[in-house]
Structure formats: C-alpha cells, structure tokens
Design an enzyme around this catalytic site. Sequence first.
Site, mmCIF file in Angstrom:
data_model
loop_
_atom_site.group_PDB
_atom_site.id
_atom_site.type_symbol
_atom_site.label_atom_id
_atom_site.label_comp_id
_atom_site.label_asym_id
_atom_site.label_seq_id
_atom_site.Cartn_x
_atom_site.Cartn_y
_atom_site.Cartn_z
ATOM 1 N N CYS A 2 -12.037 0.047 -5.841
ATOM 2 C CA CYS A 2 -13.271 -0.190 -6.590
ATOM 3 C C CYS A 2 -14.451 0.493 -5.912
ATOM 4 O O CYS A 2 -14.458 0.705 -4.703
ATOM 5 C CB CYS A 2 -13.555 -1.682 -6.654
ATOM 6 S SG CYS A 2 -12.208 -2.615 -7.389
ATOM 7 N N ARG A 27 -11.942 7.988 -5.689
ATOM 8 C CA ARG A 27 -11.295 6.822 -5.090
ATOM 9 C C ARG A 27 -10.252 6.199 -6.017
ATOM 10 O O ARG A 27 -9.483 5.350 -5.588
ATOM 11 C CB ARG A 27 -12.351 5.747 -4.769
ATOM 12 C CG ARG A 27 -13.363 6.179 -3.738
ATOM 13 C CD ARG A 27 -14.621 5.349 -3.835
ATOM 14 N NE ARG A 27 -14.374 3.953 -3.571
ATOM 15 C CZ ARG A 27 -14.578 3.365 -2.401
ATOM 16 N NH1 ARG A 27 -15.025 4.068 -1.387
ATOM 17 N NH2 ARG A 27 -14.342 2.093 -2.240
ATOM 18 N N TRP A 74 -10.661 -0.867 -9.793
ATOM 19 C CA TRP A 74 -9.242 -0.586 -9.587
ATOM 20 C C TRP A 74 -8.584 -1.953 -9.542
ATOM 21 O O TRP A 74 -8.728 -2.692 -8.570
ATOM 22 C CB TRP A 74 -9.049 0.179 -8.287
ATOM 23 C CG TRP A 74 -7.782 0.936 -8.244
ATOM 24 C CD1 TRP A 74 -7.484 2.083 -8.912
ATOM 25 C CD2 TRP A 74 -6.614 0.620 -7.477
ATOM 26 N NE1 TRP A 74 -6.213 2.492 -8.615
ATOM 27 C CE2 TRP A 74 -5.663 1.628 -7.747
ATOM 28 C CE3 TRP A 74 -6.276 -0.414 -6.605
ATOM 29 C CZ2 TRP A 74 -4.396 1.620 -7.168
ATOM 30 C CZ3 TRP A 74 -5.029 -0.411 -6.032
ATOM 31 C CH2 TRP A 74 -4.098 0.601 -6.318
ATOM 32 N N ASN A 100 -16.553 -5.573 -4.742
ATOM 33 C CA ASN A 100 -15.343 -4.955 -4.175
ATOM 34 C C ASN A 100 -14.721 -5.969 -3.240
ATOM 35 O O ASN A 100 -15.452 -6.666 -2.536
ATOM 36 C CB ASN A 100 -15.693 -3.722 -3.332
ATOM 37 C CG ASN A 100 -16.049 -2.526 -4.170
ATOM 38 O OD1 ASN A 100 -16.019 -2.584 -5.388
ATOM 39 N ND2 ASN A 100 -16.397 -1.441 -3.505
ATOM 40 N N GLY A 101 -13.393 -6.011 -3.180
ATOM 41 C CA GLY A 101 -12.731 -6.938 -2.254
ATOM 42 C C GLY A 101 -11.942 -7.993 -3.010
ATOM 43 O O GLY A 101 -11.705 -7.862 -4.212
ATOM 44 N N GLU A 485 11.688 8.538 7.967
ATOM 45 C CA GLU A 485 10.330 8.700 7.445
ATOM 46 C C GLU A 485 9.543 9.727 8.283
ATOM 47 O O GLU A 485 8.809 10.558 7.737
ATOM 48 C CB GLU A 485 9.627 7.337 7.428
ATOM 49 C CG GLU A 485 8.137 7.347 7.156
ATOM 50 C CD GLU A 485 7.734 7.909 5.790
ATOM 51 O OE1 GLU A 485 8.606 8.223 4.965
ATOM 52 O OE2 GLU A 485 6.517 8.073 5.571
ATOM 53 N N LYS A 489 7.882 13.065 6.723
ATOM 54 C CA LYS A 489 6.435 13.352 6.822
ATOM 55 C C LYS A 489 6.216 14.754 7.365
ATOM 56 O O LYS A 489 5.420 15.520 6.835
ATOM 57 C CB LYS A 489 5.792 12.349 7.752
ATOM 58 C CG LYS A 489 4.803 11.399 7.423
ATOM 59 C CD LYS A 489 4.308 10.913 6.150
ATOM 60 C CE LYS A 489 5.026 11.150 4.889
ATOM 61 N NZ LYS A 489 5.257 10.051 4.038
ATOM 62 N N GLU A 492 7.266 17.379 4.709
ATOM 63 C CA GLU A 492 6.410 17.395 3.517
ATOM 64 C C GLU A 492 5.131 18.189 3.695
ATOM 65 O O GLU A 492 4.727 18.913 2.795
ATOM 66 C CB GLU A 492 5.976 15.953 3.161
ATOM 67 C CG GLU A 492 6.971 15.165 2.393
ATOM 68 C CD GLU A 492 6.351 13.846 1.919
ATOM 69 O OE1 GLU A 492 5.920 13.052 2.771
ATOM 70 O OE2 GLU A 492 6.304 13.629 0.702
ATOM 71 N N HIS A 508 28.356 12.165 16.778
ATOM 72 C CA HIS A 508 29.371 12.399 15.743
ATOM 73 C C HIS A 508 29.140 13.710 15.007
ATOM 74 O O HIS A 508 29.719 13.933 13.947
ATOM 75 C CB HIS A 508 29.393 11.224 14.754
ATOM 76 C CG HIS A 508 29.764 9.939 15.419
ATOM 77 N ND1 HIS A 508 31.047 9.667 15.873
ATOM 78 C CD2 HIS A 508 29.013 8.861 15.759
ATOM 79 C CE1 HIS A 508 31.064 8.474 16.438
ATOM 80 N NE2 HIS A 508 29.839 7.971 16.393
ATOM 81 N N LYS A 607 1.951 13.646 -6.532
ATOM 82 C CA LYS A 607 1.718 12.283 -6.034
ATOM 83 C C LYS A 607 2.583 11.279 -6.787
ATOM 84 O O LYS A 607 3.078 10.319 -6.215
ATOM 85 C CB LYS A 607 0.230 11.927 -6.173
ATOM 86 C CG LYS A 607 -0.139 10.583 -5.586
ATOM 87 C CD LYS A 607 -0.018 10.579 -4.075
ATOM 88 C CE LYS A 607 -0.194 9.207 -3.465
ATOM 89 N NZ LYS A 607 0.432 9.111 -2.132
#
Length: 612
Positions: A2, A27, A74, A100-101, A485, A489, A492, A508, A607
Amino acid sequence: MCGIVGYIGKREAASVLLDGLKRLEYRGYDSAGIAILKDKRINVAKIVGRVKQLAESERIRALQGTTGIAHTRWATHGKPSERNAHPHGDCTSTIFVVHNGIIENYKELKQNLEQEGHTFTSETDTEVIAHLVEKFKKEGNNLETSVKKSLKLMKGAYAILVMAEFEPETLVAARLSSPLRIGIGTNEFIIASDPSAILNYTQEIVTLRDGEIAVLEEDGYTISSLEENRIIDREAEQVEWDLEQAEKGGFAHFMLKEIFEQPETIENSLRGRVMVDEGLVKLGGLDAVKEELRQIERLTIVACGTAYYAGLVGEYMIEEYAGIPVETCIASEFRYRKPILIPKKDAVLVLSQSGETADTLAAVSEAKEKGILSLGIVNVIGSTIAQNTDAGIYNHAGPEIGVASTKVFVSQLTVLALFTLFLGRQRQMSLTMGKRITEELLKIPDHVRTILETDKSIFEITQRYVNYPDFFFLGRKYNYPIALEGALKLKEISYIHAEGGSSGELKHGPIAMIDPNFPSIFICPKDSVYEKNLSNMEEVKARQGKIIAVATEGDDEIQKIADEVIFIPKTLEMLTPLLSVIPLQLFAYHAAVLKGKDVDKPRNLAKSVTVE
Ligand code: M6R
C-alpha cells in the site's frame, strides 16, 4: 504494498495526490482512492484498477479543494474491491482514513464498535480507525486527541492519515512500524509513505518515527510522542535522491532493497500470529478447515522454482515436528503423474508468491477434482490460487518486484514454520516445544539484521570468487533445499553455472567435477548433521577444491577447513534455513552486479509464469 499520500496547502490537492499515487505505482497495488475536503465537506473517489483510471474518472473532476488524502491498496484484509479501497470513513462519512500496515486486533475492536452501534461497510482492518475516531470525537475530543485515543487501543503496524469535516483545517498523521514522511514546502506539506511521492515538490523531508503523531495545518505542523505526549523538535533532512533512487529506497536495485527488508518481511509474516505463552499460532485463514486438518494423515506440497525449495524445507519441518508424512512435488510433474490421494486422509498444500503460476494452479484443480483438501501459502491477496484453494495463509510480504525471489522465500519459510507449529500442536507437540519454537521464531528478524551487517565481507568474498565459471552449493537436511536455492539464485541473475545438491550425494558422482577451479559453497551450521557435513568438506578439500562455508557463529573448527567462512547466528535447526539463505542471496546479487547483469530483470525470466 500500500502507498499513502496526503496534501495540505494552497494547490489543488487532487493533482498533487494523483501525481504522488502514480509515483507509488511501482510498489504494486490493486485499487486506489482519494478524499478531498472543500467547504467543510469531504468527497471521495475510488476505483479497482490503475491510478490512470482514477485520474480520468468523472468523479475526480468534481473533487476540488486544497486538503486531501489518497491511497493505493495492496489487499491484506478483504479482496480488492471499491468497498475495500481506502480512504475509509466512519458512520457519518465525515471522518476519513488511509492506512498502511495491519491492525492485529481489528476483529475485537470491530466487534466492540458494532455492539456500540457502529455500522461497517468494508472487510478491512482500516475501517475500525475511522469509527474509533468517530467514537472519541463524540466524547468531545478534538481530532488530534481522538486519533491519539484510537491509536492507544490498536495493536499492530500502521502509517495513517486522518482528515475530518469537524476540523477541516487539520490533517493528522501517525506511524508505528510502517514508514511515513512529511515533505516541507512553502506553506504546504506533502505527506507520504515513500519519498518518491514527495521529491517532485520538495527535498526537505521530516521522517516520523515509531509512536509519533503529527498535526499539520497549512502554515505549520507539530510532532508529538503518543506515549509521553511531549512535543518533538526535529530538523528536516535534505534528501538528495533522484526519483528512481527513491523508489528503491536508496538501494541500487529492487532485489537488494528486498534482501535488506527481510527482517521486516519476517515480522510482517509473524505479526499477530504467534502466542508464545501458549506455544500456539493463530492462523485465521485455516479456521474453517481446522478439524479436517486434525484428521489428515499425509500432506503433498506442490510448487515451482524457489517456492518448491521452500516446500522442501517445509517437508523436513512438518515431518520432524508434526509427525505427518510429507511429499514435495514440482508442480509441472505433479500435474502429469498419477498422484495417489485419498479424500479426508490427504491434503495438498501449494506455495506461490504470485498466486498465478499456471502449473501450481493446475495442481490445485487436480486436487479439487479428486476431492482433496487444498491449501495455499500465497503472497498476492485475491490471486487465482488464493481464490481456488479451500483455505490458506497469506504471506503478508508485500509485493516483490525483483524477478529473483528473495523476501517471499524467507516469508514462505516463516509461514511454513507457523504451519508446522499449527499441525504439531494439534498432534503430539508439547507446550514446551511449542514455546521454544515460537520464542526462537521471534528472534529471527534480529538474527537476519546481524547477517545483513556482514554484507561488506560477503561482497569481498564474492569479489574474490566471481570469476570462477562453476560452483557447487551443498548442504544437508534442512539446508539441502537451501543449497538448491543458493544455486538457483546465482544462475538466475549472474548466469554463472551453479549446481545445488546434498553434501552426502557428492561422493556418488558430482565429486568427479571437483578441482581447484570448481569452488563449493557449503551450508554447514552446527546442527544434527554438522559432523557429516564436515566430512564431506574434507572430501572436497582433499581434491584441492576451494570452500566457502556458511557456518554458525563461534565455530572455530570450520575455519581450519574452509577457505572462507560467513557466519550466521545460532538458532533452532529447523529455522537455520531462514538465516543461511541470506548470505547466498547476497553472494548471487554481488556476483551479478560485478558481472554487469540486469539484476532486477534477468534475461529469459518473468516474474509470474502464467503459461505451462
Ligand atoms: O509466483 P510463484 O511463487 O508461483 O513462482 C514460482 C517460480 O516461478 C519462482 O519462484 C521462480 O523460480 C523465481 N524466479 C525464483 O527466483
């Protein structure tokens, strides 16, 4: 996330507010609204959609006046709709609020207000603020005191702006754990959650701090502290950022901003959900299926990419602490294999930042087709996955703009830890264990802050290694998915070849690749597999492989084997992934920047992957 903008001065407020809202568009938001005061009357316009639509709407043309508040929403409580868009009003539609919040105790406050005769028109937590101010105004207080009394009843996080017809010359602003800044112009003030909405008008900015409230009038303002009720004298700062820097909060890239906001992201995912004394968690989104969840005997986690790796960590957590067998599947595989799922005994849990990933969505349909309970851990409120699952938990991580997922990954791990506690306490997990996990979880944001402080040395390590063409990322148990991960990263965003795997699997086959030119990043905290991991490191060392280790603070042993060590604070084994992933995100980020890559928009990636 927001965004808030407010204006009081001599210009037409609508143009300043709409300009501010446009600057906040980056945002992410789903709806927008504006309220303007003229001749002691407040008029409001809201839309679901873009700020441009709001700016071009018929209603906006009628909004004239020099004081106003505006918001991009949002969704967090209640789906995106005009009714839920801000500004929110009281029963008399003469007091308006943007926020906001999250107000953690809004349900309780709303219930009390309803009993006192207030009528609510939205599903939001924010609306309680307008009704609280109305209540205190009726008791004879001015706007400032009414807001202060309201804030004292609220738990959670907020940045708010309030305006009212009964005090038309005043705007009230307040903050707790959510940013709010005042731009100081000549006989005018622009108040915003983000400097990018202010910088077009002035570079002189005063930042409100937690627990402070500002009262603004056209010719001046005061700031006071909510608790001690004393006036605070604060000098304005000269903000030198250009607009692009302002959007990124002064960081060079959104990805770096998102990495650095992870302590707050975790706090937002935990907010209002943890009851330490009872060793319990409160997950409102699961209330309707609580009893079904008590009965399930197996869980299948389905997701893609980074969300899949979070799911793998969840598998370890849930099996160890809730005693439920878990299988984690890549969504694109799940939809074409023949999953054996039994109604009432099985549940499917999908994880998705966007809530729109086609393969993950197909898994939800497959589960539904088979009559299986489907749950979601989703970041985007009202997204298709959120709508199509039977129940779920929102991440509350705010929009993630960098294509490479960082803050939502740690948020997914946080929510999975909460979900583990939820399931575990329904079963055999003791109160003592429940308390231990909740206590440790609450320390995680500060531990992440500690790691972020070591960014300079992570950058220096990256500088020394960035020209190697290949990397292994290796870990065991909870940190095996983190190795996967870490490698993803790096690939990517820097396009350096990296393979993630289990340290135990090295011998192995993959160990054939080790030579002085093929470094390994070992995630090796002091946990139940520490000794095993050390042996695997020795195997690499014996073949002249270079080693960067992510290890627990105070581990002197590891320094004898590894070439470089990045330390993380000690925590419970199940929570180590929340910490060990941070240095890997920073390593990938610095490598990409050093190689001159477009960090926020890596080649070939989107995205949200809405195609198969
Ligand atoms: O929106 P989702 O979480 O469903 O997206 C899943 C993957 O596409 C996503 O995590 C992807 O792997 C990211 N690029 C990771 O950084």
